[in-house]
Design a protein around this motif. Sequence first.
Motif, mmCIF file in Angstrom:
data_model
loop_
_atom_site.group_PDB
_atom_site.id
_atom_site.type_symbol
_atom_site.label_atom_id
_atom_site.label_comp_id
_atom_site.label_asym_id
_atom_site.label_seq_id
_atom_site.Cartn_x
_atom_site.Cartn_y
_atom_site.Cartn_z
ATOM 1 N N PHE A 66 108.295 58.382 -3.297
ATOM 2 C CA PHE A 66 107.623 57.258 -3.755
ATOM 3 C C PHE A 66 107.916 57.022 -5.429
ATOM 4 O O PHE A 66 107.144 56.117 -5.868
ATOM 5 C CB PHE A 66 106.013 57.275 -3.531
ATOM 6 C CG PHE A 66 105.646 58.773 -3.949
ATOM 7 C CD1 PHE A 66 104.980 58.768 -5.292
ATOM 8 C CD2 PHE A 66 105.319 59.574 -2.994
ATOM 9 C CE1 PHE A 66 104.376 59.962 -5.482
ATOM 10 C CE2 PHE A 66 104.606 60.650 -3.358
ATOM 11 C CZ PHE A 66 104.291 60.925 -4.486
ATOM 12 N N GLU A 67 108.725 57.684 -5.796
ATOM 13 C CA GLU A 67 108.933 57.464 -7.063
ATOM 14 C C GLU A 67 110.701 56.837 -7.344
ATOM 15 O O GLU A 67 111.053 56.834 -8.702
ATOM 16 C CB GLU A 67 108.941 58.578 -8.295
ATOM 17 C CG GLU A 67 107.663 59.238 -8.192
ATOM 18 C CD GLU A 67 107.353 60.751 -8.909
ATOM 19 O OE1 GLU A 67 106.304 61.016 -9.370
ATOM 20 O OE2 GLU A 67 108.257 61.526 -8.449
ATOM 21 N N ASN A 106 106.494 45.788 -7.514
ATOM 22 C CA ASN A 106 107.041 46.863 -7.702
ATOM 23 C C ASN A 106 108.621 46.739 -7.069
ATOM 24 O O ASN A 106 109.049 46.042 -6.830
ATOM 25 C CB ASN A 106 106.172 48.046 -7.035
ATOM 26 C CG ASN A 106 105.961 49.126 -7.790
ATOM 27 O OD1 ASN A 106 106.792 49.767 -8.292
ATOM 28 N ND2 ASN A 106 104.935 49.385 -7.803
ATOM 29 N N ARG A 166 109.598 49.760 -5.300
ATOM 30 C CA ARG A 166 109.572 51.079 -4.451
ATOM 31 C C ARG A 166 108.381 51.221 -3.428
ATOM 32 O O ARG A 166 107.425 50.247 -3.691
ATOM 33 C CB ARG A 166 109.626 52.258 -5.322
ATOM 34 C CG ARG A 166 108.511 52.676 -6.252
ATOM 35 C CD ARG A 166 108.501 53.530 -7.379
ATOM 36 N NE ARG A 166 109.536 52.737 -8.190
ATOM 37 C CZ ARG A 166 109.820 53.226 -9.613
ATOM 38 N NH1 ARG A 166 109.469 54.528 -9.842
ATOM 39 N NH2 ARG A 166 110.628 52.779 -10.314
ATOM 40 N N SER A 175 105.027 52.332 -1.618
ATOM 41 C CA SER A 175 103.597 52.625 -2.366
ATOM 42 C C SER A 175 103.568 54.246 -2.794
ATOM 43 O O SER A 175 104.094 55.004 -2.389
ATOM 44 C CB SER A 175 102.558 52.444 -1.491
ATOM 45 O OG SER A 175 102.281 53.441 -0.452
ATOM 46 N N TYR A 176 102.665 54.383 -4.094
ATOM 47 C CA TYR A 176 102.671 55.323 -4.838
ATOM 48 C C TYR A 176 101.626 56.252 -4.219
ATOM 49 O O TYR A 176 100.611 56.374 -3.854
ATOM 50 C CB TYR A 176 102.194 55.027 -6.162
ATOM 51 C CG TYR A 176 102.649 56.101 -6.955
ATOM 52 C CD1 TYR A 176 103.980 56.515 -7.244
ATOM 53 C CD2 TYR A 176 101.620 56.769 -7.913
ATOM 54 C CE1 TYR A 176 104.140 57.620 -8.334
ATOM 55 C CE2 TYR A 176 101.689 57.685 -8.766
ATOM 56 C CZ TYR A 176 103.086 58.120 -9.007
ATOM 57 O OH TYR A 176 103.374 58.999 -9.997
ATOM 58 N N GLY A 177 102.141 57.644 -3.738
ATOM 59 C CA GLY A 177 101.365 58.593 -3.627
ATOM 60 C C GLY A 177 100.662 58.861 -2.274
ATOM 61 O O GLY A 177 101.191 58.222 -1.224
ATOM 62 N N TYR A 206 104.073 56.139 2.366
ATOM 63 C CA TYR A 206 105.476 55.795 1.932
ATOM 64 C C TYR A 206 106.560 55.964 2.652
ATOM 65 O O TYR A 206 107.584 55.444 2.695
ATOM 66 C CB TYR A 206 105.465 56.484 0.634
ATOM 67 C CG TYR A 206 105.448 57.913 0.647
ATOM 68 C CD1 TYR A 206 106.730 58.655 1.106
ATOM 69 C CD2 TYR A 206 104.440 58.888 0.163
ATOM 70 C CE1 TYR A 206 106.587 60.235 1.122
ATOM 71 C CE2 TYR A 206 104.340 60.201 0.340
ATOM 72 C CZ TYR A 206 105.464 60.822 0.805
ATOM 73 O OH TYR A 206 105.288 62.197 0.912
ATOM 74 N N TRP A 235 100.281 66.638 -4.767
ATOM 75 C CA TRP A 235 99.595 65.109 -5.085
ATOM 76 C C TRP A 235 98.119 65.337 -5.207
ATOM 77 O O TRP A 235 97.481 65.993 -4.218
ATOM 78 C CB TRP A 235 99.998 64.159 -4.010
ATOM 79 C CG TRP A 235 99.399 62.900 -4.295
ATOM 80 C CD1 TRP A 235 98.149 62.561 -3.594
ATOM 81 C CD2 TRP A 235 99.507 61.768 -5.111
ATOM 82 N NE1 TRP A 235 97.560 61.181 -4.247
ATOM 83 C CE2 TRP A 235 98.589 60.781 -5.001
ATOM 84 C CE3 TRP A 235 100.671 61.734 -5.961
ATOM 85 C CZ2 TRP A 235 98.696 59.724 -5.695
ATOM 86 C CZ3 TRP A 235 100.880 60.404 -6.645
ATOM 87 C CH2 TRP A 235 99.859 59.545 -6.683
#
Lengths: 562, 71
Positions: A4-5, A56, A58, A60-62, A126, A287
Amino acid sequence: MRTFETPLYPYERSPDQDASMPARHPVVVVGAGPAGLAAAIDLARRDIPVVLLDENDRVSYGSRAICFAKRTLEILDRLGCGDEIVDHGVTWSRGKVFFRDRCIYEFDLLAEEGHRRPAFINLQQYRLEELLVGRLRDLQSEGRPVELRGGSRVTKVEPAAASVLLTVETPEGPYRLEAEWVVACDGAGSTVRRELGLEFAGRVFEDNFLIADVTMKADFPTERWFWFDPPFNRGQSALLHKQPEGLWRIDLQLGRGVDREEEQRPENVVPRLRQMLGDDVEFELEWISVYTFQCARIDRFRHGRVLFAGDAAHQVSPFGARGANSGIQDVDNLVWKLERVLRGRSPDSLLDSYDAERVPAADENILNSTRSTDFISPKSETSRLFRDAVLNLAETQPMARPLVNSGRLSLPHVYLDSPLQSPDTDGLPARTRPGSPAVDAPVGDGWLLARLGDRFQLLALGNCAAETGCAGVPAGIRREAPASGSSAALGIDVPDDEPGLEVVSQPAGRHPLLNERYLGDAPGALYLLRPDQHVAARFTDYDPERIADAFRRARARETDDP
Amino acid sequence: MTRLQNKANIPDSDSFYEEFLDLHQGCSRDESDALNVSLILLLANHIGDHEVLREAMQVAAQVVLGSKPEP
């Protein structure tokens, strides 16, 4: 770098940015989360040009959604990526429920047999999004008309008479787009919703929840563990859930008025997890985050040419996995309608049925997730008294176990009061009544649902299969193509561009589960199925007038005159 | 039509009543509350008829609160 990064669809300059006038597109989808990606994929498969904008670049984060229910998997099958997604997921059937310092019972979810897909899979959001982006890329390489524009943030939404003007901010400055239709999938903090000044009304829950993803260094049972009032989190709850790739998801309820920064510090989290997992379990933190939630929705999901789906339209508590699942079910309902309206096959009032069908679905999800929240986190002395009594009884009294509510599995909404549905016919099984999604069943060496979807179909079963396959074609019905195999094409007199009604037939006797789910004691039946596999009407005899009438209603057409 | 039994239905009701009170002998207020709530849940499950249970709730609300609860 974690998935996710990693930039997956970096910003690239579009020719639209150099156009002298705003470029016009049939559909612009805002937000590339699960709902937005599913919408873009479904539109592209139908050859409807679609631009998908995401602020964004990418996934979704986390750690976010993790549980995808059977109906969602069936929709992903229809979108052509069910196998990849199910192969990446994990499933579990065993669970334990703890109250204070003891395990009060264990359970095994025995899934009903005769379905291609399990009741649910666990998969990181993600990872799902990454696989959906892969599907979208495949469609692009097949030449389907879909564009995913990263680094493109919608900042302004201006509805006009026959289109919507969008202002899109990019790393190279803003530009404008004209969309015939906008599908707003831009999440709980939707810019589109704010731009239209729509109220997001509901109930805000003040409890904070901490999410931790951990990797276990050794084998750990594939089970769901839920704790009420555990010693390591007094007065609160905790959940341990399996994810793929050796990851485990932990949700710890923190309560109200906590210091969120302090709670997220690993030196505060790790001792709690050690107490929860046992001293001999080695793990690594991947996380940590803290969230709160609300149960809310906008009043209507259609606002002229702007259609809201997923969290932009409604938000639920996380208990019962109804967020991402309902978002994907929203666009499953929406996209075929949008296609028909864009192609001039149905009046745009067909899109009002999106609202009429998905608003009650959102209310059902909000109701279920609110009930779970109220059980997990009792709001009064009396509700805590009842909750604790249920948990104490559950240890020895099976009667109490169905009352234990740590989240109810997300089931698809049945569109009972939809304007597209025709009155039911007596004597057929309740689970496939009009409004229900078609229930899967094994047929031959395949599955029923694999033969359904994307267009209107008439499922002809038992002795009705023979009638539609062989009988003379009554007035008002024309057969469009000769029968091939078990399936013949049959149409009703409709405008030339109407794809008509395909017949999928299954003679009697061969498939006991199919018969049980669709016929019950009836010798035969005809099911009118919509492009999203929901039942629009069903009959126990072959009456072309009634079928034609139901078909018209399901397309929101007054008449079939051109 | 009311389906909740509101005519006396327990033979030897004095003895039942006594047992009910005995159950709470020596209990703290919290323990008594927990006992009562557990009994409600067990009995409600045994009745198993949502209509009858709803009627019982309405009668109790009428008697105690002087009103029917909001549906």
